[in-house]
Design a protein around this motif. Structure first.
Motif, short mmCIF file in Angstrom:
data_model
loop_
_atom_site.label_atom_id
_atom_site.label_comp_id
_atom_site.label_asym_id
_atom_site.label_seq_id
_atom_site.Cartn_x
_atom_site.Cartn_y
_atom_site.Cartn_z
N GLN A 24 0.75 -1.10 0.07
CA GLN A 24 0.19 0.12 0.01
C GLN A 24 0.86 1.08 0.01
O GLN A 24 2.05 0.91 0.48
CB GLN A 24 -0.91 0.09 1.27
CG GLN A 24 -0.11 0.03 2.47
CD GLN A 24 -1.07 -0.52 3.81
OE1 GLN A 24 -1.79 0.41 4.45
NE2 GLN A 24 -0.95 -1.64 4.20
N HIS A 25 0.38 2.39 -0.60
CA HIS A 25 1.12 3.46 -0.62
C HIS A 25 0.06 4.96 -0.51
O HIS A 25 -0.93 4.68 -0.88
CB HIS A 25 1.93 3.68 -1.85
CG HIS A 25 2.48 5.09 -1.95
ND1 HIS A 25 3.80 5.36 -1.22
CD2 HIS A 25 2.40 6.20 -2.80
CE1 HIS A 25 4.08 6.53 -1.48
NE2 HIS A 25 3.35 7.14 -2.39
N PRO A 27 7.33 2.94 -1.32
CA PRO A 27 6.77 2.46 -2.40
C PRO A 27 5.90 1.27 -2.00
O PRO A 27 6.32 0.60 -1.04
CB PRO A 27 7.60 1.77 -3.66
CG PRO A 27 9.06 2.60 -3.04
CD PRO A 27 9.19 2.99 -1.49
N ALA A 28 4.67 0.95 -2.53
CA ALA A 28 3.87 -0.20 -2.14
C ALA A 28 4.55 -1.37 -1.62
O ALA A 28 4.44 -2.19 -0.75
CB ALA A 28 2.60 -0.33 -3.08
N GLU A 29 5.43 -1.93 -2.79
CA GLU A 29 5.91 -3.14 -2.78
C GLU A 29 6.84 -3.22 -1.47
O GLU A 29 7.30 -4.40 -1.09
CB GLU A 29 6.83 -3.45 -3.98
CG GLU A 29 7.83 -2.64 -4.42
CD GLU A 29 7.55 -1.14 -4.86
OE1 GLU A 29 8.56 -0.71 -5.65
OE2 GLU A 29 6.39 -0.99 -5.11
N GLN A 30 7.40 -2.39 -0.99
CA GLN A 30 8.28 -2.04 0.28
C GLN A 30 7.68 -2.04 1.35
O GLN A 30 8.16 -2.70 2.46
CB GLN A 30 9.46 -0.94 0.31
CG GLN A 30 10.48 -0.94 -0.85
CD GLN A 30 11.48 0.20 -0.88
OE1 GLN A 30 11.66 0.55 0.33
NE2 GLN A 30 11.92 0.45 -1.91
N VAL A 31 6.27 -1.76 1.35
CA VAL A 31 5.50 -1.69 2.68
C VAL A 31 5.03 -3.05 2.88
O VAL A 31 4.87 -3.53 4.32
CB VAL A 31 4.42 -0.74 2.38
CG1 VAL A 31 3.52 -0.96 3.35
CG2 VAL A 31 4.65 0.62 2.08
N GLU A 32 4.99 -3.89 1.89
CA GLU A 32 4.52 -5.33 2.23
C GLU A 32 5.25 -6.07 3.25
O GLU A 32 6.44 -6.04 2.93
CB GLU A 32 4.13 -6.10 0.93
CG GLU A 32 3.61 -7.57 1.11
CD GLU A 32 3.32 -8.27 -0.08
OE1 GLU A 32 2.59 -9.21 -0.15
OE2 GLU A 32 3.75 -7.83 -1.20
#
Length: 283
Positions: free
Chosen positions: A9-10, A231-236
């Motif tokens: 998510q972002h 970025p969204a992919e780093q939040v996961e």
């Protein structure tokens, strides 16, 4: 503690909004209050969400009246105000950019006008962006972080000092990055190192006045900072790389601020607590 999966998510905002986060951060205190802050008044910057919300609610449960200073996240701030009131306490909301000295003065004066005293100052509001290309750091973002993360702490403390009496407590938010550093958060880590040095230096300056100054250096905590920064992919699965294998929750950090604010921490000044999931750093 149960580990909840954090999906990608972002949010294109800094600070981001807590009410848009999935899963919602866990701010709720775990134990009944025993009056550790009865009769006290606390001004908490960045008190609308994240760690600031958790501290506001915990302080309220322990008997303090709360002044919540925040930038512009009205919906989050209104919810925190209600949470404080649900604990049987009172809260006022003070919006404004504390990167400007006049707003720091305003926040302190609003607290005094509302409650007639100030006993605890929590300098917690901050901003953060990733520094992906050091050679081309954005000057505007640097200036905003310096104003929010350094100048606001200094000027709010300056405004508060005439009202702080013997036994008062100042608590500044630092970060694990002030100790360990992070290559993608150079500017932010620099400002958190400044808040650490500010705490240690001010502690020595105010010790003879009976005013304690300490800092809390959180590790990866699930707050609006995260979807607003990465970025969204780093939040996961954010925080899964810690020894404890998960991100911390705001309530797990708020207890450190309660310790420093209450008489439990009466022999502590110039010190730092490290709620960071097992990331061993220098003191």
């Amino acid at each position: 503690m149960e580990t909840k999966h954090i999906p990608a998510q972002h949010q294109d905002a800094m600070p981001a909004d807590e009410h848009k986060m999935d899963p919602a951060p866990d701010y709720a205190p775990r134990h009944p209050g025993v009056g550790k802050l009865k009769g006290k008044v606390a001004l908490i910057t960045g008190g609308d969400s994240g760690i600031g919300r958790a501290v506001s609610v915990l302080y309220a449960r322990e008997g303090a009246k709360i002044a919540i200073a925040y930038l512009e996240e009205d919906k989050d701030a209104e919810k925190t105000k209600k949470l404080v009131e649900d604990e049987g306490s009172e809260a006022i909301l003070i919006p404004g950019d504390l990167g400007k000295k006049a707003n720091c003065d305003k926040a302190v004066q609003a607290t005094i006008d509302a409650y007639g005293q100030l006993d605890i100052l929590v300098n917690n509001g901050a901003q953060q962006w990733l520094d992906e290309d050091f050679a081309n750091l954005d000057e505007d973002k640097i200036d905003r972080m310096m104003a929010s993360n350094i100048k606001a702490y200094l000027h709010t403390t300056q405004a508060a000092l005439p009202h702080l009496k013997e036994g008062a407590s100042i608590i500044n938010t630092s970060s694990v990055n002030a100790f360990a550093g992070m290559g993608s958060l150079i500017t932010y880590s620099m400002t958190r190192g400044a808040s650490l040095a500010f705490s240690r230096s001010l502690a020595g300056n105010l010790a003879d006045k009976g005013i304690r100054v300490n800092s809390v250096a959180p590790g990866p905590i699930w707050t609006p900072f995260i979807p607003g920064t990465m970025p969204a992919e780093q939040v996961e699965d954010f925080g899964s790389g810690t020894p404890m294998g998960r991100a911390g929750q705001p309530w797990e950090v708020a207890t450190a601020y309660l310790f420093f604010a209450s008489s439990d921490g009466s022999y502590y000044t110039g010190q730092t607590l490290h709620p960071n999931g097992g990331m061993v750093v220098g003191a």
